[in-house]
Scaffold this motif. Structure first.
Motif, PDB file in Angstrom:
ATOM      1  N   GLY A 120       8.609  -3.224  -0.100  1.00 38.50           N
ATOM      2  CA  GLY A 120       7.422  -3.118   0.743  1.00 38.50           C
ATOM      3  C   GLY A 120       6.137  -3.360  -0.031  1.00 38.50           C
ATOM      4  N   ALA A 124       3.590  -6.527   0.496  1.00 42.42           N
ATOM      5  CA  ALA A 124       2.205  -6.277   0.884  1.00 42.42           C
ATOM      6  C   ALA A 124       1.210  -6.771  -0.169  1.00 42.42           C
ATOM      7  N   PRO A 127       0.815 -11.083   0.899  1.00 35.61           N
ATOM      8  CA  PRO A 127       1.314 -11.450   2.233  1.00 35.61           C
ATOM      9  C   PRO A 127       1.272 -12.959   2.457  1.00 35.61           C
ATOM     10  N   ASP A 132       6.347 -12.113  -0.655  1.00 39.07           N
ATOM     11  CA  ASP A 132       6.567 -11.648   0.716  1.00 39.07           C
ATOM     12  C   ASP A 132       7.800 -12.318   1.316  1.00 39.07           C
ATOM     13  N   ARG A 193      10.052  -2.897   5.584  1.00 36.42           N
ATOM     14  CA  ARG A 193       9.213  -3.659   6.513  1.00 36.42           C
ATOM     15  C   ARG A 193       8.160  -2.752   7.151  1.00 36.42           C
ATOM     16  N   ARG A 196       5.491  -2.215   4.494  1.00 37.01           N
ATOM     17  CA  ARG A 196       4.650  -3.406   4.347  1.00 37.01           C
ATOM     18  C   ARG A 196       3.576  -3.434   5.441  1.00 37.01           C
ATOM     19  N   THR A 197       3.996  -3.198   6.683  1.00 34.37           N
ATOM     20  CA  THR A 197       3.031  -3.218   7.790  1.00 34.37           C
ATOM     21  C   THR A 197       1.976  -2.129   7.616  1.00 34.37           C
ATOM     22  N   LEU A 199       0.948  -0.710   4.806  1.00 29.50           N
ATOM     23  CA  LEU A 199       0.053  -1.030   3.688  1.00 29.50           C
ATOM     24  C   LEU A 199      -0.967  -2.096   4.075  1.00 29.50           C
ATOM     25  N   LEU A 200      -0.528  -3.127   4.798  1.00 34.58           N
ATOM     26  CA  LEU A 200      -1.469  -4.184   5.207  1.00 34.58           C
ATOM     27  C   LEU A 200      -2.512  -3.639   6.180  1.00 34.58           C
ATOM     28  N   ARG A 203      -4.926  -1.618   4.197  1.00 37.55           N
ATOM     29  CA  ARG A 203      -5.755  -2.469   3.335  1.00 37.55           C
ATOM     30  C   ARG A 203      -6.894  -3.124   4.107  1.00 37.55           C
ATOM     31  N   GLU A 226      -4.182   3.257  -0.109  1.00 35.11           N
ATOM     32  CA  GLU A 226      -3.265   2.535   0.772  1.00 35.11           C
ATOM     33  C   GLU A 226      -1.986   3.321   1.048  1.00 35.11           C
TER      34      GLU A 226
END
Length: 311
Positions: A120, A124, A127, A132, A193, A196-197, A199-200, A203, A226
């Motif tokens: 993850g 992130a 991306p 990624d 996953r 990752r979502t 963290l983005l 951010r 984050e």
């Protein structure tokens, strides 16, 4: 914290409803329970007097609501009934095998969280770029291969082919890595996953740009801003996935001959030993509800926005 009593009541109501469904499994199972008890004990052609004696022993002629109340009262005290196959209390059979299952699921949980954090955070960090893409492909591969297929491949290639590990696991820490890794891969892929979502999304907050403008390093922004903001959804899926790890343990324990509760339950399914099957289902439900409750309270403690929404 005013939402805590309401959440506890919801958990108790869920447990009561799940208990009724679990008891319904036992009640609607086709066939005469007394006959199945005798067959599980090796009596292939039980006589009518023997069947009547078992029905009286198990009080199967009592009204169904009375049997449910008696079963629920016993379950609350930890009495899950008597195994039809072995004649021993189900709770004692579970207790003897529980340390091995906890060792397996605990190791799988640690490995799944580590894999999720690694994949993850890497996805992130860049991306749309190659880290990624690699992370997504690896996660997809971990997710689509069923655990029983992966377990057989691991035994064939890693243990038999490469000579690493043992074919028959003995339930100790020395043999836990391969079955725990097999159990952890699917959960780690899903959790990566979600992380990752999260963290983005964290951010994209304006204060992160201010923090970067003040010279905060990417590592400090990840640790301080984050990850804490992405923690609530990540902990939620980890909590729900922990119960799923226990639910998936029977398959992995059977493939690796792991001496835990899951393998014992699979053997009970083969023998139609319903008290053991129902007992395992009830334990899994309790773990799921308790884990969900703990995760909800932990998320509310971490994220003040959830405490405001609960008021």
């Amino acid at each position: 914290m005013r939402a805590v009593p309401a959440r506890l009541v919801q958990a108790l109501v869920t447990l009561a409803g799940a208990g009724a469904l679990v008891f319904g499994m036992l009640a609607v199972t086709p066939g005469d329970p007394a006959r199945r008890v005798l067959e599980a004990r090796g009596v292939t052609e039980p006589s009518p007097p023997a069947i009547a004696a078992v029905r009286a022993e198990l009080r199967l002629d009592d009204p169904l609501p009375l049997r449910f109340l008696r079963w629920a009262a016993d379950a609350v005290t930890g009495d899950l009934g008597i195994s039809w196959r072995t004649g021993q209390p189900v709770a004692l059979e579970f207790a003897a095998r529980l340390p091995a299952t906890l060792r397996l699921t605990g190791a799988a949980l640690v490995l799944a969280v580590a894999l999720a954090l690694l994949l993850g955070a890497a996805a992130a960090a860049a991306p749309g770029r190659w880290p990624d893409v690699v992370s997504r492909v690896v996660a997809l591969g971990m997710l689509v291969v069923p655990s029983f297929v992966l377990g057989v491949v691991v035994l064939d290639v890693v243990v038999v082919g490469a000579g690493l590990g043992r074919v028959i696991a003995d339930g100790t820490w020395a043999t836990v890595f391969l079955p725990a890794l097999t159990l952890a891969l699917a959960s780690g892929a899903t959790w990566s996953r979600v992380l990752r979502t999260g963290l983005l999304e964290a951010r994209s907050a304006p204060y992160l740009r201010v923090s970067a403008a003040r010279g905060a390093s990417p590592g400090r922004r990840l640790r301080v801003h984050e990850l804490p903001n992405a923690a609530a959804p990540f902990l939620t899926v980890v909590g729900l996935g922990t119960a799923a790890l226990i639910g998936g343990a029977p398959v992995v324990e059977s493939v690796f001959t792991w001496p835990g509760v899951g393998r014992y339950t699979v053997e009970a399914i083969d023998a139609r030993d319903m008290p053991v099957v129902v007992g395992f289902t009830l334990v899994a439900v309790v773990v799921y509800v308790v884990t969900s409750l703990v995760v909800d309270l932990l998320c509310a403690l971490i994220d003040p926005r959830l405490r405001r929404d609960a008021r």
